[in-house]
Design a protein around this motif. Structure first.
Motif, mmCIF file in Angstrom:
data_model
loop_
_atom_site.group_PDB
_atom_site.id
_atom_site.type_symbol
_atom_site.label_atom_id
_atom_site.label_comp_id
_atom_site.label_asym_id
_atom_site.label_seq_id
_atom_site.Cartn_x
_atom_site.Cartn_y
_atom_site.Cartn_z
ATOM 1 N N ALA A 116 17.110 28.639 -20.666
ATOM 2 C CA ALA A 116 17.954 28.632 -21.871
ATOM 3 C C ALA A 116 18.528 30.043 -21.901
ATOM 4 N N LEU A 117 19.767 29.941 -22.502
ATOM 5 C CA LEU A 117 20.443 31.230 -22.814
ATOM 6 C C LEU A 117 19.857 32.007 -23.938
ATOM 7 N N ARG A 118 18.891 31.222 -24.893
ATOM 8 C CA ARG A 118 18.263 31.952 -25.760
ATOM 9 C C ARG A 118 16.850 31.528 -25.732
ATOM 10 N N PRO A 119 16.001 31.839 -24.717
ATOM 11 C CA PRO A 119 14.563 31.130 -24.641
ATOM 12 C C PRO A 119 13.684 31.504 -25.867
ATOM 13 N N ASP A 120 14.123 32.489 -26.659
ATOM 14 C CA ASP A 120 13.318 32.763 -28.022
ATOM 15 C C ASP A 120 13.916 31.981 -29.189
ATOM 16 N N LEU A 121 14.697 31.246 -28.947
ATOM 17 C CA LEU A 121 15.415 30.430 -30.136
ATOM 18 C C LEU A 121 14.507 29.435 -30.618
ATOM 19 N N ASP A 122 14.464 29.479 -31.983
ATOM 20 C CA ASP A 122 13.637 28.499 -32.521
ATOM 21 C C ASP A 122 13.871 28.383 -34.289
ATOM 22 N N VAL A 123 14.873 27.539 -34.329
ATOM 23 C CA VAL A 123 15.790 27.293 -35.306
ATOM 24 C C VAL A 123 15.875 25.644 -35.878
ATOM 25 N N VAL A 124 16.023 25.663 -37.210
ATOM 26 C CA VAL A 124 16.612 24.083 -37.722
ATOM 27 C C VAL A 124 17.552 24.316 -38.432
ATOM 28 N N ILE A 125 18.522 23.462 -37.991
ATOM 29 C CA ILE A 125 19.924 23.831 -38.822
ATOM 30 C C ILE A 125 19.907 22.447 -39.569
ATOM 31 N N VAL A 126 20.121 22.569 -40.995
ATOM 32 C CA VAL A 126 20.065 21.447 -41.894
ATOM 33 C C VAL A 126 21.586 21.521 -42.473
ATOM 34 N N ARG A 127 22.210 20.252 -42.178
ATOM 35 C CA ARG A 127 23.615 20.044 -42.099
ATOM 36 C C ARG A 127 23.682 19.072 -43.327
ATOM 37 N N GLU A 128 24.640 19.409 -44.050
ATOM 38 C CA GLU A 128 25.000 18.428 -45.418
ATOM 39 C C GLU A 128 26.089 17.586 -44.603
ATOM 40 N N ASN A 129 25.545 16.056 -44.894
ATOM 41 C CA ASN A 129 26.230 15.000 -43.848
ATOM 42 C C ASN A 129 27.108 14.098 -44.869
ATOM 43 N N THR A 130 27.555 14.350 -45.785
ATOM 44 C CA THR A 130 28.206 13.194 -46.497
ATOM 45 C C THR A 130 29.528 13.879 -47.026
ATOM 46 N N GLU A 131 29.812 15.208 -46.977
ATOM 47 C CA GLU A 131 31.017 15.611 -47.773
ATOM 48 C C GLU A 131 31.898 16.551 -46.681
ATOM 49 N N GLY A 132 32.617 17.658 -47.258
ATOM 50 C CA GLY A 132 33.192 18.529 -46.454
ATOM 51 C C GLY A 132 34.341 17.889 -46.186
ATOM 52 N N PHE A 133 35.059 18.379 -44.833
ATOM 53 C CA PHE A 133 36.291 18.108 -44.316
ATOM 54 C C PHE A 133 36.317 16.825 -43.581
ATOM 55 N N TYR A 134 35.356 16.186 -43.166
ATOM 56 C CA TYR A 134 35.217 15.056 -42.330
ATOM 57 C C TYR A 134 35.894 13.745 -43.091
ATOM 58 N N ALA A 135 36.935 13.201 -42.516
ATOM 59 C CA ALA A 135 37.578 12.148 -43.293
ATOM 60 C C ALA A 135 36.843 10.878 -43.377
ATOM 61 N N ASP A 136 35.785 10.629 -42.182
ATOM 62 C CA ASP A 136 34.960 9.572 -42.250
ATOM 63 C C ASP A 136 34.054 9.516 -43.450
ATOM 64 N N ARG A 137 33.857 10.690 -44.110
ATOM 65 C CA ARG A 137 32.630 10.731 -45.078
ATOM 66 C C ARG A 137 32.772 10.967 -46.374
ATOM 67 N N ASN A 138 34.102 11.657 -46.775
ATOM 68 C CA ASN A 138 34.196 12.169 -47.861
ATOM 69 C C ASN A 138 35.026 11.607 -49.003
ATOM 70 N N MET A 139 35.378 10.481 -48.558
ATOM 71 C CA MET A 139 36.012 9.446 -49.581
ATOM 72 C C MET A 139 35.458 8.093 -49.777
ATOM 73 N N ALA A 140 35.247 7.783 -50.877
ATOM 74 C CA ALA A 140 34.866 6.414 -51.062
ATOM 75 C C ALA A 140 35.547 5.136 -50.343
ATOM 76 N N VAL A 141 36.978 5.232 -50.559
ATOM 77 C CA VAL A 141 37.944 4.313 -49.969
ATOM 78 C C VAL A 141 38.972 4.996 -49.173
ATOM 79 N N GLY A 142 39.206 4.830 -47.918
ATOM 80 C CA GLY A 142 40.372 5.488 -47.312
ATOM 81 C C GLY A 142 39.976 6.701 -46.341
ATOM 82 N N SER A 143 40.706 7.399 -46.192
ATOM 83 C CA SER A 143 40.556 8.671 -45.373
ATOM 84 C C SER A 143 40.904 9.891 -46.088
ATOM 85 N N GLY A 144 40.379 10.766 -45.647
ATOM 86 C CA GLY A 144 40.529 12.088 -46.267
ATOM 87 C C GLY A 144 41.573 13.158 -45.766
#
Length: 357
Positions: A116-144
């Motif tokens: 591993a490039l970071r053998p000491d790494l121990d993190v958890v990334i918690v990502r908001e999964n429904t909004e932001g700039f991703y067009a498949d997730r942030n609109m009820a109907v249609g694309s963003g």
């Protein structure tokens, strides 16, 4: 506790190899932990479902998942779908949106026997999964995304305070069980309204957890910190930034072939490895099932919290110990420089699952 029914969606490419292997490992871990067995239900999904049902995510699959607490999702290869199906949102994205799986949990920690490039790494990334700039997730109907002219493209990023607050609460609860440190990652200096609200909402929720040490970082600084050796615990961020940082962290800790991922709402969860379908090695018994094994362990831990069943926690722990023991013994699949086939690696993990009490 009563029997649990979970969905099984093989997907495309190496999914036909790593998903059955994962089911076998989960079953063995549950038996060793003395937990009730899971009733698995296979559901049509991916290219095979296009051939049989005319849709990569048929209505019968959606209806069945609606009644389940969780499922294991194999990778999809929508780039290889017929043109009319490629134009649609990828089936994994449709599932996330359909069931409001707003929290994406992505641990990254180096494993024994893996460079591993970071053998000491121990993190958890918690990502908001429904909004932001991703067009498949942030609109009820249609694309963003939309184009007012052929030479102008616009993308809409959606940020709402309730969504910011609920992902912050997931991250705070997780940090409270680990090293009690939370880092909020953002770009509020450039997007002061959208990401500024995300930053403000996360800090406000974190104040409800006085035992946590809370700080924040701009995303570009965080990427540099991860590469050069910063010490972080739980990182909470918005959708697109979380996607990028979690892939970076996965590579730094060893490989995306080891990167686990859980997508969840308050009532349902989906185990899905971070990597893709790898069609170039599909059917050749060369796929690395580790990421999906670890994703299934995350699902078991989520179910354990939902059902207050420590035997499910024990089953998850057994899977992790079996993987660490197998990799630590020098056995690995070809993507990690080893010689083991998918079946050989799985058999060795299965043999170790029952060894630890």
């Amino acid at each position: 506790m009563g029997e649990i029914e979970l969905g099984v969606l093989h997907g495309d490419g190496i999914g036909a190899e790593i998903v059955p292997a994962t089911v076998a490992v989960v079953d063995a871990a549950l038996a060793a932990a003395g937990a009730s067995p899971i009733r698995w239900r296979e559901l049509p999904y991916g290219r095979a479902a296009i051939d049989t049902h005319g849709d990569s995510l048929p209505a019968e699959t959606v209806d069945a998942l609606a009644s389940m607490a969780g499922w294991i999702l194999g990778p999809h290869d929508n780039a290889a779908y017929p043109a009319e199906h490629r134009a649609r949102t990828a089936p994994g994205g449709r599932i996330r949106k359909q069931f409001g799986l707003y929290a994406n949990i992505r641990p990254a920690a180096a494993l024994p026997g893996i460079h591993a490039l970071r053998p000491d790494l121990d993190v958890v990334i918690v990502r908001e999964n429904t909004e932001g700039f991703y067009a498949d997730r942030n609109m009820a109907v249609g694309s963003g995304e939309f184009k007012p002219t052929v030479d102008v493209a616009l993308a809409v990023g959606v940020f709402t305070r309730p969504a910011c607050e609920r992902i912050a609460r997931v991250a705070c609860e997780l940090a409270a069980t680990r090293r009690k440190r939370l880092t909020i990652v953002h770009k509020a200096n450039v997007l002061p309204l959208a990401m500024g609200m995300f930053l403000e909402a996360c800090h406000a929720v974190a104040r409800e957890y006085p035992g946590l040490h809370v700080d924040d970082e701009h995303v570009d600084a965080m990427a540099a910190h991860l590469v050069r050796g910063g010490d972080f615990d739980v990182i909470v961020t918005e959708n697109m930034l979380g996607d990028i940082l979690s892939d970076l962290a996965g590579e730094l800790s060893g490989s995306l072939g080891l990167a686990a991922s859980l997508n969840s709402s308050d009532t349902q969860a989906m185990a899905q490895a971070a990597h893709g379908a790898a069609p170039d090695i599909a059917g050749r018994n060369r796929a690395n099932p580790t990421a999906l094994f670890l994703s299934a362990a995350l699902l078991l831990e989520w179910l354990a919290r939902q059902r207050a069943d420590r035997r499910l926690h024990d089953a998850a722990r057994r899977i992790r110990h079996a993987i660490s023991g197998t990799l630590g013994s020098g056995v690995a699949t070809a993507d990690l420089g080893g010689l083991a086939s998918t079946n050989e690696f799985t058999e060795l993990v299965l043999a170790r699952v029952g060894r630890r009490g």
